[in-house]
Design a protein around this motif. Structure first.
Motif, PDB file in Angstrom:
ATOM      1  N   LEU A  68     -33.126 -22.389  14.627  1.00 21.41           N
ATOM      2  CA  LEU A  68     -34.100 -21.326  14.422  1.00 21.41           C
ATOM      3  C   LEU A  68     -34.512 -21.274  12.952  1.00 21.41           C
ATOM      4  O   LEU A  68     -34.722 -20.215  12.367  1.00 21.41           O
ATOM      5  CB  LEU A  68     -33.501 -19.978  14.854  1.00 21.41           C
ATOM      6  CG  LEU A  68     -33.088 -19.893  16.321  1.00 21.41           C
ATOM      7  CD1 LEU A  68     -32.229 -18.658  16.576  1.00 21.41           C
ATOM      8  CD2 LEU A  68     -34.311 -19.892  17.232  1.00 21.41           C
ATOM      9  N   THR A  69     -34.637 -22.457  12.375  1.00 20.83           N
ATOM     10  CA  THR A  69     -34.785 -22.560  10.923  1.00 20.83           C
ATOM     11  C   THR A  69     -36.184 -22.197  10.421  1.00 20.83           C
ATOM     12  O   THR A  69     -36.401 -22.165   9.210  1.00 20.83           O
ATOM     13  CB  THR A  69     -34.408 -23.972  10.446  1.00 20.83           C
ATOM     14  OG1 THR A  69     -35.135 -24.933  11.202  1.00 20.83           O
ATOM     15  CG2 THR A  69     -32.913 -24.215  10.645  1.00 20.83           C
ATOM     16  N   GLU A  70     -37.110 -21.909  11.311  1.00 17.67           N
ATOM     17  CA  GLU A  70     -38.375 -21.347  10.850  1.00 17.67           C
ATOM     18  C   GLU A  70     -38.167 -19.912  10.347  1.00 17.67           C
ATOM     19  O   GLU A  70     -38.965 -19.391   9.555  1.00 17.67           O
ATOM     20  CB  GLU A  70     -39.422 -21.373  11.966  1.00 17.67           C
ATOM     21  CG  GLU A  70     -39.241 -20.371  13.098  1.00 17.67           C
ATOM     22  CD  GLU A  70     -38.187 -20.797  14.123  1.00 17.67           C
ATOM     23  OE1 GLU A  70     -38.003 -20.047  15.106  1.00 17.67           O
ATOM     24  OE2 GLU A  70     -37.560 -21.868  13.948  1.00 17.67           O
ATOM     25  N   TRP A 318     -42.763 -13.145   9.598  1.00 21.61           N
ATOM     26  CA  TRP A 318     -43.740 -12.056   9.531  1.00 21.61           C
ATOM     27  C   TRP A 318     -44.647 -12.079  10.755  1.00 21.61           C
ATOM     28  O   TRP A 318     -44.954 -11.025  11.332  1.00 21.61           O
ATOM     29  CB  TRP A 318     -44.552 -12.178   8.250  1.00 21.61           C
ATOM     30  CG  TRP A 318     -45.606 -11.119   8.093  1.00 21.61           C
ATOM     31  CD1 TRP A 318     -46.944 -11.238   8.356  1.00 21.61           C
ATOM     32  CD2 TRP A 318     -45.390  -9.776   7.643  1.00 21.61           C
ATOM     33  NE1 TRP A 318     -47.577 -10.052   8.090  1.00 21.61           N
ATOM     34  CE2 TRP A 318     -46.646  -9.135   7.653  1.00 21.61           C
ATOM     35  CE3 TRP A 318     -44.264  -9.061   7.236  1.00 21.61           C
ATOM     36  CZ2 TRP A 318     -46.806  -7.808   7.268  1.00 21.61           C
ATOM     37  CZ3 TRP A 318     -44.418  -7.733   6.850  1.00 21.61           C
ATOM     38  CH2 TRP A 318     -45.679  -7.127   6.874  1.00 21.61           C
ATOM     39  N   GLU A 319     -45.053 -13.278  11.161  1.00 23.72           N
ATOM     40  CA  GLU A 319     -45.958 -13.402  12.303  1.00 23.72           C
ATOM     41  C   GLU A 319     -45.301 -12.896  13.587  1.00 23.72           C
ATOM     42  O   GLU A 319     -45.952 -12.225  14.410  1.00 23.72           O
ATOM     43  CB  GLU A 319     -46.385 -14.862  12.472  1.00 23.72           C
ATOM     44  CG  GLU A 319     -47.298 -15.396  11.369  1.00 23.72           C
ATOM     45  CD  GLU A 319     -46.556 -15.642  10.056  1.00 23.72           C
ATOM     46  OE1 GLU A 319     -47.217 -15.648   8.987  1.00 23.72           O
ATOM     47  OE2 GLU A 319     -45.310 -15.813  10.099  1.00 23.72           O
ATOM     48  N   GLU A 320     -44.016 -13.196  13.764  1.00 23.49           N
ATOM     49  CA  GLU A 320     -43.318 -12.698  14.948  1.00 23.49           C
ATOM     50  C   GLU A 320     -43.277 -11.172  14.976  1.00 23.49           C
ATOM     51  O   GLU A 320     -43.452 -10.546  16.029  1.00 23.49           O
ATOM     52  CB  GLU A 320     -41.886 -13.241  14.969  1.00 23.49           C
ATOM     53  CG  GLU A 320     -41.781 -14.725  15.291  1.00 23.49           C
ATOM     54  CD  GLU A 320     -40.367 -15.246  15.116  1.00 23.49           C
ATOM     55  OE1 GLU A 320     -39.939 -16.026  15.978  1.00 23.49           O
ATOM     56  OE2 GLU A 320     -39.693 -14.873  14.129  1.00 23.49           O
ATOM     57  N   SER A 330     -36.181  -8.354  17.635  1.00 27.31           N
ATOM     58  CA  SER A 330     -35.394  -7.346  16.933  1.00 27.31           C
ATOM     59  C   SER A 330     -34.597  -7.982  15.803  1.00 27.31           C
ATOM     60  O   SER A 330     -34.003  -9.044  15.973  1.00 27.31           O
ATOM     61  CB  SER A 330     -34.434  -6.650  17.899  1.00 27.31           C
ATOM     62  OG  SER A 330     -35.139  -5.894  18.859  1.00 27.31           O
ATOM     63  N   GLY A 331     -34.569  -7.302  14.666  1.00 27.45           N
ATOM     64  CA  GLY A 331     -33.785  -7.786  13.534  1.00 27.45           C
ATOM     65  C   GLY A 331     -34.501  -7.515  12.225  1.00 27.45           C
ATOM     66  O   GLY A 331     -35.735  -7.543  12.153  1.00 27.45           O
ATOM     67  N   VAL A 332     -33.710  -7.275  11.161  1.00 25.65           N
ATOM     68  CA  VAL A 332     -34.235  -6.917   9.846  1.00 25.65           C
ATOM     69  C   VAL A 332     -33.507  -7.744   8.780  1.00 25.65           C
ATOM     70  O   VAL A 332     -32.281  -7.847   8.823  1.00 25.65           O
ATOM     71  CB  VAL A 332     -34.028  -5.414   9.557  1.00 25.65           C
ATOM     72  CG1 VAL A 332     -34.715  -5.011   8.256  1.00 25.65           C
ATOM     73  CG2 VAL A 332     -34.525  -4.556  10.716  1.00 25.65           C
ATOM     74  N   PRO A 333     -34.236  -8.332   7.820  1.00 24.80           N
ATOM     75  CA  PRO A 333     -33.571  -9.035   6.710  1.00 24.80           C
ATOM     76  C   PRO A 333     -33.066  -8.030   5.675  1.00 24.80           C
ATOM     77  O   PRO A 333     -33.838  -7.220   5.159  1.00 24.80           O
ATOM     78  CB  PRO A 333     -34.680  -9.921   6.139  1.00 24.80           C
ATOM     79  CG  PRO A 333     -35.944  -9.178   6.446  1.00 24.80           C
ATOM     80  CD  PRO A 333     -35.704  -8.436   7.729  1.00 24.80           C
ATOM     81  N   CYS A 404     -37.925 -15.880   5.346  1.00 23.80           N
ATOM     82  CA  CYS A 404     -39.014 -15.174   6.029  1.00 23.80           C
ATOM     83  C   CYS A 404     -39.986 -14.541   5.040  1.00 23.80           C
ATOM     84  O   CYS A 404     -41.128 -14.238   5.399  1.00 23.80           O
ATOM     85  CB  CYS A 404     -38.463 -14.122   6.985  1.00 23.80           C
ATOM     86  SG  CYS A 404     -37.649 -12.718   6.172  1.00 23.80           S
ATOM     87  N   GLY A 405     -39.549 -14.296   3.801  1.00 25.86           N
ATOM     88  CA  GLY A 405     -40.456 -13.871   2.745  1.00 25.86           C
ATOM     89  C   GLY A 405     -40.847 -12.413   2.733  1.00 25.86           C
ATOM     90  O   GLY A 405     -41.728 -12.021   1.965  1.00 25.86           O
ATOM     91  N   TRP A 406     -40.188 -11.581   3.555  1.00 28.78           N
ATOM     92  CA  TRP A 406     -40.541 -10.164   3.557  1.00 28.78           C
ATOM     93  C   TRP A 406     -39.275  -9.311   3.623  1.00 28.78           C
ATOM     94  O   TRP A 406     -38.203  -9.781   3.979  1.00 28.78           O
ATOM     95  CB  TRP A 406     -41.475  -9.803   4.710  1.00 28.78           C
ATOM     96  CG  TRP A 406     -40.879  -9.975   6.087  1.00 28.78           C
ATOM     97  CD1 TRP A 406     -40.874 -11.101   6.851  1.00 28.78           C
ATOM     98  CD2 TRP A 406     -40.177  -8.970   6.853  1.00 28.78           C
ATOM     99  NE1 TRP A 406     -40.218 -10.877   8.035  1.00 28.78           N
ATOM    100  CE2 TRP A 406     -39.788  -9.586   8.062  1.00 28.78           C
ATOM    101  CE3 TRP A 406     -39.850  -7.638   6.626  1.00 28.78           C
ATOM    102  CZ2 TRP A 406     -39.086  -8.887   9.047  1.00 28.78           C
ATOM    103  CZ3 TRP A 406     -39.149  -6.937   7.608  1.00 28.78           C
ATOM    104  CH2 TRP A 406     -38.785  -7.567   8.800  1.00 28.78           C
ATOM    105  N   SER A 407     -39.440  -8.048   3.246  1.00 32.07           N
ATOM    106  CA  SER A 407     -38.344  -7.091   3.285  1.00 32.07           C
ATOM    107  C   SER A 407     -38.921  -5.713   3.559  1.00 32.07           C
ATOM    108  O   SER A 407     -40.017  -5.392   3.089  1.00 32.07           O
ATOM    109  CB  SER A 407     -37.604  -7.068   1.945  1.00 32.07           C
ATOM    110  OG  SER A 407     -36.781  -5.917   1.837  1.00 32.07           O
TER     111      SER A 407
END
Length: 447
Positions: A68-70, A318-320, A330-333, A404-407
Protein backbone atom coordinates in the motif's frame (compact mmCIF):
# COMPACT_ATOMS: atom_id res chain seq x y z
CA UNK A 1 29.26 6.08 16.72
CA UNK A 2 29.55 9.71 17.82
CA UNK A 3 29.27 10.52 21.52
CA UNK A 4 27.33 13.46 22.97
CA UNK A 5 27.29 15.47 26.18
CA UNK A 6 24.08 17.41 26.75
CA UNK A 7 24.65 20.19 29.25
CA UNK A 8 22.22 21.75 31.75
CA UNK A 9 19.01 20.24 30.44
CA UNK A 10 15.76 19.59 32.32
CA UNK A 11 15.60 15.78 32.37
CA UNK A 12 12.00 14.51 32.47
CA UNK A 13 11.91 10.96 33.79
CA UNK A 14 9.89 8.78 36.16
CA UNK A 15 7.71 11.52 37.58
CA UNK A 16 10.38 14.17 38.14
CA UNK A 17 12.17 16.94 36.25
CA UNK A 18 15.72 17.84 37.29
CA UNK A 19 18.43 19.86 35.57
CA UNK A 20 21.31 17.51 34.73
CA UNK A 21 24.06 16.75 32.25
CA UNK A 22 23.55 13.64 30.11
CA UNK A 23 26.39 11.70 28.51
CA UNK A 24 25.49 9.54 25.50
CA UNK A 25 28.17 7.03 24.56
CA UNK A 26 28.11 4.09 22.12
CA UNK A 27 24.30 4.02 21.73
CA UNK A 28 23.63 4.14 25.49
CA UNK A 29 23.07 6.66 28.25
CA UNK A 30 26.42 6.45 30.03
CA UNK A 31 25.75 8.93 32.83
CA UNK A 32 23.14 11.36 34.15
CA UNK A 33 24.49 13.78 36.76
CA UNK A 34 25.24 17.44 37.42
CA UNK A 35 28.49 18.76 35.94
CA UNK A 36 29.77 15.71 34.07
CA UNK A 37 33.44 15.84 33.07
CA UNK A 38 34.64 13.49 30.32
CA UNK A 39 37.62 13.18 28.00
CA UNK A 40 37.96 12.06 24.40
CA UNK A 41 35.98 13.04 21.34
CA UNK A 42 32.38 14.11 21.80
CA UNK A 43 29.89 16.71 20.65
CA UNK A 44 28.52 19.06 23.28
CA UNK A 45 24.93 20.28 23.11
CA UNK A 46 23.72 23.20 25.19
CA UNK A 47 20.43 22.11 26.73
CA UNK A 48 19.84 25.20 28.83
CA UNK A 49 16.17 26.16 28.81
CA UNK A 50 15.13 22.92 27.12
CA UNK A 51 13.75 19.55 28.23
CA UNK A 52 15.01 16.04 27.57
CA UNK A 53 12.30 13.38 27.40
CA UNK A 54 12.55 9.66 26.70
CA UNK A 55 11.73 9.02 23.06
CA UNK A 56 8.07 8.30 22.35
CA UNK A 57 7.18 4.64 21.86
CA UNK A 58 4.11 4.46 19.63
CA UNK A 59 2.46 1.06 20.04
CA UNK A 60 0.04 1.44 17.13
CA UNK A 61 0.95 2.69 13.67
CA UNK A 62 0.11 1.71 10.10
CA UNK A 63 3.07 2.37 7.81
CA UNK A 64 1.39 0.57 4.86
CA UNK A 65 4.36 -1.38 3.52
CA UNK A 66 4.29 -3.77 1.72
CA UNK A 67 1.60 -3.32 -0.90
CA UNK A 68 0.00 0.00 0.00
CA UNK A 69 3.01 2.17 -0.65
CA UNK A 70 1.08 4.85 -2.52
CA UNK A 71 -0.12 5.84 0.97
CA UNK A 72 3.12 5.46 2.96
CA UNK A 73 6.31 3.46 3.38
CA UNK A 74 8.27 2.36 6.43
CA UNK A 75 11.02 4.76 5.34
CA UNK A 76 8.81 7.85 5.00
CA UNK A 77 6.71 7.33 8.11
CA UNK A 78 9.61 6.33 10.38
CA UNK A 79 11.37 9.49 9.23
CA UNK A 80 8.28 11.56 10.08
CA UNK A 81 8.06 9.81 13.44
CA UNK A 82 11.63 10.69 14.34
CA UNK A 83 11.04 14.34 13.37
CA UNK A 84 8.26 14.38 15.93
CA UNK A 85 10.20 12.73 18.75
CA UNK A 86 8.96 9.16 18.28
CA UNK A 87 11.95 6.84 18.47
CA UNK A 88 10.23 3.42 18.41
CA UNK A 89 7.08 2.10 16.77
CA UNK A 90 5.01 -1.07 16.65
CA UNK A 91 3.36 -1.51 13.27
CA UNK A 92 0.11 -3.26 12.40
CA UNK A 93 -0.29 -6.32 10.13
CA UNK A 94 -3.00 -5.09 7.73
CA UNK A 95 -0.65 -4.50 4.81
CA UNK A 96 -0.84 -6.16 1.40
CA UNK A 97 -0.19 -9.00 1.77
CA UNK A 98 -1.18 -9.01 5.41
CA UNK A 99 1.38 -10.32 7.90
CA UNK A 100 -0.41 -13.63 8.47
CA UNK A 101 2.56 -15.99 8.22
CA UNK A 102 5.92 -16.03 9.93
CA UNK A 103 7.62 -15.53 6.58
CA UNK A 104 5.53 -12.47 5.68
CA UNK A 105 6.13 -11.06 9.15
CA UNK A 106 9.90 -11.44 8.72
CA UNK A 107 9.67 -9.71 5.34
CA UNK A 108 8.47 -6.61 7.19
CA UNK A 109 11.32 -6.85 9.69
CA UNK A 110 13.73 -6.98 6.74
CA UNK A 111 12.25 -3.74 5.37
CA UNK A 112 12.54 -2.14 8.79
CA UNK A 113 16.16 -3.19 9.12
CA UNK A 114 17.02 -1.63 5.74
CA UNK A 115 14.92 1.52 5.82
CA UNK A 116 13.61 2.55 9.25
CA UNK A 117 15.23 5.53 10.94
CA UNK A 118 13.32 4.63 14.13
CA UNK A 119 13.42 1.45 16.19
CA UNK A 120 10.75 -0.98 15.08
CA UNK A 121 8.60 -3.99 15.82
CA UNK A 122 5.74 -5.57 13.88
CA UNK A 123 2.61 -7.35 15.06
CA UNK A 124 1.69 -10.83 13.86
CA UNK A 125 -1.75 -10.73 12.26
CA UNK A 126 -4.69 -12.97 13.14
CA UNK A 127 -7.27 -14.16 10.61
CA UNK A 128 -10.11 -16.63 10.98
CA UNK A 129 -8.00 -19.38 9.41
CA UNK A 130 -4.37 -18.95 10.56
CA UNK A 131 -4.45 -19.95 14.22
CA UNK A 132 -1.61 -22.47 14.05
CA UNK A 133 0.59 -19.97 12.24
CA UNK A 134 -0.14 -17.33 14.89
CA UNK A 135 0.73 -19.73 17.69
CA UNK A 136 4.14 -20.34 16.11
CA UNK A 137 4.89 -16.80 17.31
CA UNK A 138 5.04 -18.20 20.85
CA UNK A 139 8.56 -19.32 20.01
CA UNK A 140 9.50 -15.74 19.11
CA UNK A 141 7.97 -13.77 21.95
CA UNK A 142 11.27 -12.10 22.78
CA UNK A 143 11.48 -10.36 19.40
CA UNK A 144 7.85 -9.81 18.29
CA UNK A 145 5.73 -7.17 20.06
CA UNK A 146 2.43 -9.08 19.98
CA UNK A 147 -0.43 -10.48 17.95
CA UNK A 148 -3.18 -8.25 16.57
CA UNK A 149 -6.85 -9.12 16.27
CA UNK A 150 -9.25 -6.91 14.34
CA UNK A 151 -12.57 -7.60 16.08
CA UNK A 152 -14.01 -4.93 13.81
CA UNK A 153 -13.23 -4.46 10.12
CA UNK A 154 -10.80 -1.77 9.02
CA UNK A 155 -8.28 -1.13 6.23
CA UNK A 156 -7.20 -4.53 4.87
CA UNK A 157 -10.42 -6.38 5.77
CA UNK A 158 -8.80 -8.62 8.44
CA UNK A 159 -12.00 -9.04 10.49
CA UNK A 160 -11.85 -11.95 12.95
CA UNK A 161 -15.41 -12.90 13.87
CA UNK A 162 -15.08 -16.65 14.42
CA UNK A 163 -15.44 -17.36 18.15
CA UNK A 164 -13.53 -20.63 17.81
CA UNK A 165 -10.57 -18.68 16.44
CA UNK A 166 -10.79 -16.17 19.27
CA UNK A 167 -11.02 -18.96 21.84
CA UNK A 168 -7.88 -20.64 20.50
CA UNK A 169 -5.85 -17.44 20.36
CA UNK A 170 -6.86 -16.24 23.81
CA UNK A 171 -6.29 -19.66 25.34
CA UNK A 172 -2.92 -20.40 23.72
CA UNK A 173 -1.04 -17.22 22.76
CA UNK A 174 1.91 -16.43 25.02
CA UNK A 175 2.27 -12.96 23.55
CA UNK A 176 0.37 -9.79 24.30
CA UNK A 177 -2.90 -9.77 22.34
CA UNK A 178 -3.79 -6.34 20.95
CA UNK A 179 -7.38 -5.86 19.79
CA UNK A 180 -9.28 -3.40 17.65
CA UNK A 181 -12.71 -3.62 19.27
CA UNK A 182 -15.86 -2.72 17.35
CA UNK A 183 -18.85 -5.04 16.99
CA UNK A 184 -19.35 -5.70 13.29
CA UNK A 185 -23.02 -6.75 13.57
CA UNK A 186 -23.97 -3.51 15.30
CA UNK A 187 -22.05 -1.45 12.74
CA UNK A 188 -23.67 -3.21 9.77
CA UNK A 189 -27.13 -2.82 11.28
CA UNK A 190 -26.53 0.88 11.91
CA UNK A 191 -25.19 1.37 8.39
CA UNK A 192 -28.27 -0.26 6.87
CA UNK A 193 -30.54 1.97 8.97
CA UNK A 194 -28.71 5.14 7.99
CA UNK A 195 -28.60 4.19 4.30
CA UNK A 196 -32.33 3.61 4.31
CA UNK A 197 -32.90 6.99 5.96
CA UNK A 198 -30.37 9.16 4.08
CA UNK A 199 -29.46 7.28 0.92
CA UNK A 200 -26.43 8.88 -0.74
CA UNK A 201 -26.56 11.88 1.65
CA UNK A 202 -24.39 10.20 4.29
CA UNK A 203 -21.48 12.34 5.50
CA UNK A 204 -18.57 11.99 7.90
CA UNK A 205 -20.79 13.43 10.65
CA UNK A 206 -22.75 10.16 10.53
CA UNK A 207 -19.63 8.10 11.21
CA UNK A 208 -19.82 8.19 15.06
CA UNK A 209 -23.50 7.25 14.87
CA UNK A 210 -22.83 4.25 12.62
CA UNK A 211 -19.71 3.10 14.49
CA UNK A 212 -21.32 4.04 17.78
CA UNK A 213 -20.65 3.69 21.49
CA UNK A 214 -22.46 0.36 21.75
CA UNK A 215 -20.38 -1.17 18.94
CA UNK A 216 -17.20 -0.29 20.84
CA UNK A 217 -18.44 -1.35 24.25
CA UNK A 218 -19.85 -4.72 23.19
CA UNK A 219 -16.66 -5.70 21.39
CA UNK A 220 -14.37 -4.55 24.20
CA UNK A 221 -16.52 -6.40 26.74
CA UNK A 222 -16.29 -9.56 24.62
CA UNK A 223 -12.50 -9.35 24.36
CA UNK A 224 -12.23 -8.88 28.10
CA UNK A 225 -14.41 -11.94 28.76
CA UNK A 226 -12.06 -14.07 26.66
CA UNK A 227 -9.04 -12.59 28.43
CA UNK A 228 -10.45 -13.15 31.91
CA UNK A 229 -11.44 -16.72 31.07
CA UNK A 230 -7.91 -17.63 29.97
CA UNK A 231 -5.86 -15.08 31.97
CA UNK A 232 -4.59 -13.73 28.64
CA UNK A 233 -2.45 -10.62 28.34
CA UNK A 234 -4.89 -8.30 26.58
CA UNK A 235 -4.27 -4.74 25.39
CA UNK A 236 -7.29 -2.95 23.90
CA UNK A 237 -6.34 -0.27 21.41
CA UNK A 238 -7.80 3.20 20.81
CA UNK A 239 -10.53 3.43 23.46
CA UNK A 240 -12.96 6.11 22.28
CA UNK A 241 -15.98 6.04 24.61
CA UNK A 242 -16.88 6.94 28.17
CA UNK A 243 -18.81 3.68 28.55
CA UNK A 244 -15.75 1.51 27.90
CA UNK A 245 -13.87 3.10 30.81
CA UNK A 246 -15.91 1.05 33.29
CA UNK A 247 -14.14 -2.04 31.91
CA UNK A 248 -10.68 -0.95 33.14
CA UNK A 249 -9.07 -0.47 36.54
CA UNK A 250 -6.60 1.84 38.21
CA UNK A 251 -6.45 -0.22 41.40
CA UNK A 252 -3.06 -1.75 40.66
CA UNK A 253 0.24 -0.68 39.06
CA UNK A 254 0.57 -1.07 35.29
CA UNK A 255 3.17 -3.82 35.73
CA UNK A 256 0.55 -5.98 37.48
CA UNK A 257 -2.29 -5.48 34.99
CA UNK A 258 -3.28 -8.32 32.68
CA UNK A 259 -5.76 -6.10 30.81
CA UNK A 260 -4.60 -2.67 29.65
CA UNK A 261 -5.97 0.10 27.45
CA UNK A 262 -4.72 2.75 25.07
CA UNK A 263 -6.10 6.14 24.08
CA UNK A 264 -5.09 7.94 20.88
CA UNK A 265 -4.25 11.60 20.46
CA UNK A 266 -7.06 12.29 18.00
CA UNK A 267 -9.69 11.01 20.45
CA UNK A 268 -8.20 13.32 23.10
CA UNK A 269 -8.24 16.31 20.75
CA UNK A 270 -11.14 16.21 18.31
CA UNK A 271 -14.89 15.73 18.91
CA UNK A 272 -17.83 14.96 16.65
CA UNK A 273 -18.35 18.71 16.25
CA UNK A 274 -15.12 18.83 14.24
CA UNK A 275 -16.55 16.83 11.32
CA UNK A 276 -18.06 20.12 10.13
CA UNK A 277 -14.57 21.49 9.51
CA UNK A 278 -12.53 18.39 8.67
CA UNK A 279 -15.04 15.92 7.19
CA UNK A 280 -13.41 12.73 5.97
CA UNK A 281 -9.96 13.96 7.02
CA UNK A 282 -10.76 12.85 10.58
CA UNK A 283 -12.81 9.80 9.59
CA UNK A 284 -11.20 6.94 11.51
CA UNK A 285 -12.08 3.67 13.19
CA UNK A 286 -13.19 3.75 15.95
CA UNK A 287 -14.89 7.04 15.21
CA UNK A 288 -14.22 10.33 16.94
CA UNK A 289 -17.34 10.74 19.05
CA UNK A 290 -19.31 13.38 20.97
CA UNK A 291 -17.64 15.76 23.38
CA UNK A 292 -18.61 14.00 26.62
CA UNK A 293 -16.53 11.03 25.49
CA UNK A 294 -13.45 13.23 25.02
CA UNK A 295 -13.94 14.65 28.52
CA UNK A 296 -14.21 11.15 29.98
CA UNK A 297 -11.12 9.94 28.10
CA UNK A 298 -9.05 12.73 29.63
CA UNK A 299 -10.32 11.75 33.07
CA UNK A 300 -9.51 8.07 32.42
CA UNK A 301 -6.02 9.00 31.20
CA UNK A 302 -5.21 11.09 34.24
CA UNK A 303 -6.57 8.55 36.75
CA UNK A 304 -4.68 5.68 35.03
CA UNK A 305 -7.58 3.61 33.77
CA UNK A 306 -6.09 4.39 30.35
CA UNK A 307 -2.47 3.32 30.30
CA UNK A 308 -0.88 4.52 27.04
CA UNK A 309 -1.16 7.45 24.63
CA UNK A 310 -0.59 6.40 21.00
CA UNK A 311 -1.58 7.56 17.51
CA UNK A 312 -3.05 4.79 15.34
CA UNK A 313 -1.19 6.70 12.59
CA UNK A 314 -3.03 5.61 9.43
CA UNK A 315 -2.29 7.63 6.28
CA UNK A 316 -4.32 7.65 3.08
CA UNK A 317 -3.81 9.75 -0.01
CA UNK A 318 -5.47 13.15 -0.27
CA UNK A 319 -7.40 11.92 -3.30
CA UNK A 320 -8.81 8.96 -1.38
CA UNK A 321 -10.00 11.22 1.40
CA UNK A 322 -11.81 13.50 -1.08
CA UNK A 323 -14.21 10.73 -2.07
CA UNK A 324 -17.80 10.67 -0.75
CA UNK A 325 -18.08 9.48 2.84
CA UNK A 326 -18.97 5.82 2.11
CA UNK A 327 -15.92 5.40 -0.17
CA UNK A 328 -13.40 7.49 1.77
CA UNK A 329 -11.10 5.23 3.82
CA UNK A 330 -10.72 5.57 7.58
CA UNK A 331 -7.46 6.73 9.12
CA UNK A 332 -5.51 9.88 10.03
CA UNK A 333 -1.75 10.62 9.74
CA UNK A 334 -0.57 11.65 13.22
CA UNK A 335 2.84 10.26 14.23
CA UNK A 336 4.87 13.39 13.42
CA UNK A 337 2.72 15.63 15.59
CA UNK A 338 1.57 13.46 18.52
CA UNK A 339 4.20 14.62 21.00
CA UNK A 340 3.79 18.25 19.96
CA UNK A 341 0.03 17.95 20.47
CA UNK A 342 0.46 16.56 23.96
CA UNK A 343 3.00 19.26 24.79
CA UNK A 344 0.40 21.82 23.71
CA UNK A 345 -1.92 20.31 26.30
CA UNK A 346 0.90 20.65 28.84
CA UNK A 347 1.03 24.36 28.04
CA UNK A 348 -2.76 24.48 28.49
CA UNK A 349 -2.47 22.87 31.92
CA UNK A 350 -4.36 19.69 31.02
CA UNK A 351 -1.50 17.40 32.10
CA UNK A 352 2.10 17.63 33.23
CA UNK A 353 5.17 17.05 31.09
CA UNK A 354 6.04 14.19 33.45
CA UNK A 355 2.68 12.59 32.61
CA UNK A 356 3.48 12.88 28.90
CA UNK A 357 6.71 10.94 29.45
CA UNK A 358 4.84 8.37 31.53
CA UNK A 359 2.04 7.71 29.06
CA UNK A 360 4.02 7.97 25.79
CA UNK A 361 7.32 6.37 26.84
CA UNK A 362 7.43 4.65 30.23
CA UNK A 363 4.02 2.94 29.97
CA UNK A 364 4.53 1.42 26.49
CA UNK A 365 7.88 0.05 27.62
CA UNK A 366 6.30 -1.52 30.71
CA UNK A 367 3.16 -2.70 28.95
CA UNK A 368 5.08 -4.53 26.21
CA UNK A 369 8.08 -5.40 28.42
CA UNK A 370 10.52 -3.72 26.04
CA UNK A 371 14.15 -4.24 26.91
CA UNK A 372 16.15 -1.19 28.06
CA UNK A 373 14.06 1.53 26.46
CA UNK A 374 11.35 3.98 27.47
CA UNK A 375 13.24 5.57 30.36
CA UNK A 376 16.18 7.95 30.78
CA UNK A 377 18.35 5.59 32.82
CA UNK A 378 22.07 4.95 32.87
CA UNK A 379 22.81 1.85 30.80
CA UNK A 380 19.59 2.11 28.77
CA UNK A 381 19.58 2.79 25.04
CA UNK A 382 19.78 6.52 24.35
CA UNK A 383 16.33 6.98 22.82
CA UNK A 384 15.58 10.56 23.75
CA UNK A 385 14.23 13.82 22.44
CA UNK A 386 15.09 17.43 23.18
CA UNK A 387 12.10 19.76 23.16
CA UNK A 388 11.93 23.52 23.42
CA UNK A 389 8.83 24.42 25.39
CA UNK A 390 9.42 28.07 24.48
CA UNK A 391 9.63 27.34 20.76
CA UNK A 392 6.95 26.87 18.15
CA UNK A 393 6.22 24.52 15.24
CA UNK A 394 4.06 25.71 12.36
CA UNK A 395 2.63 22.84 10.29
CA UNK A 396 2.69 23.37 6.53
CA UNK A 397 3.28 21.41 3.32
CA UNK A 398 7.02 22.07 3.43
CA UNK A 399 7.55 20.34 6.78
CA UNK A 400 5.01 17.51 6.65
CA UNK A 401 7.12 14.38 6.16
CA UNK A 402 4.32 11.85 5.65
CA UNK A 403 4.25 10.41 2.15
CA UNK A 404 0.57 11.34 1.87
CA UNK A 405 1.63 14.99 2.25
CA UNK A 406 -1.23 16.22 4.43
CA UNK A 407 -2.13 16.58 8.09
CA UNK A 408 -5.29 17.64 9.92
CA UNK A 409 -3.01 20.07 11.78
CA UNK A 410 -1.94 21.90 8.63
CA UNK A 411 -2.08 25.62 9.32
CA UNK A 412 -1.76 25.12 13.08
CA UNK A 413 1.22 26.28 15.14
CA UNK A 414 2.17 24.15 18.13
CA UNK A 415 3.62 26.11 21.08
CA UNK A 416 6.67 23.82 21.39
CA UNK A 417 9.35 22.37 19.12
CA UNK A 418 11.29 19.12 18.77
CA UNK A 419 14.93 20.13 18.21
CA UNK A 420 16.90 16.85 18.50
CA UNK A 421 15.94 13.17 18.37
CA UNK A 422 18.38 10.43 19.34
CA UNK A 423 17.65 6.85 18.29
CA UNK A 424 19.84 4.29 20.07
CA UNK A 425 22.43 7.03 20.58
CA UNK A 426 22.40 8.17 16.95
CA UNK A 427 21.40 11.81 16.41
CA UNK A 428 18.79 11.03 13.77
CA UNK A 429 17.16 14.46 13.62
CA UNK A 430 18.41 17.96 14.42
CA UNK A 431 16.51 21.17 13.76
CA UNK A 432 14.89 20.10 10.51
CA UNK A 433 17.81 17.99 9.25
CA UNK A 434 17.99 14.20 9.17
CA UNK A 435 21.06 12.02 9.69
CA UNK A 436 20.09 8.77 8.00
CA UNK A 437 23.34 6.82 7.79
CA UNK A 438 22.42 4.75 10.90
CA UNK A 439 19.11 2.89 11.02
CA UNK A 440 16.95 2.05 14.00
CA UNK A 441 17.11 -1.26 15.83
CA UNK A 442 14.67 -4.12 16.21
CA UNK A 443 12.95 -3.95 19.58
CA UNK A 444 13.38 -6.91 21.92
CA UNK A 445 11.15 -7.93 24.80
CA UNK A 446 11.74 -9.25 28.30
CA UNK A 447 9.35 -12.22 28.25
Amino acid sequence: MQNYLIRNIAVVNEGATTVQDVWIKDSRIAKIAPNITISGNYTEINGEGKHLLPGVIDDQVHFREPGLTEKATIYTEARAAVAGGTTSFMEMPNTKPAALTQELLEDKYAIGRQHSLANYSFFMGVANDNVEEVLRTNDRKKDVCGVKIFMGSSTGNMLVDNYLTLEKIFSSSELLIATHCEDEKIIRSNMETFKNEKGDQLTAADHPLIRNVEACFESSWTAIQFAKKHDSRLHILHISTEKELQLFTNMMPLEQKRITAEVCVHHLHFTADDYKQYGNLIKCNPAIKSAENKTALWKGLLDNRLDIIATDHAPHTWEEKQQPYPQAPSGVPLVQHSLLLMLEYVKKGALSIEKVAEKMSHAPALCFQINERGFLREGYFADCVIVDMNGSSAVDKQNIYYKCGWSPFEGHTFPAAVTHTFVSGHLAYENGRFNEEVKGQRLTFNR
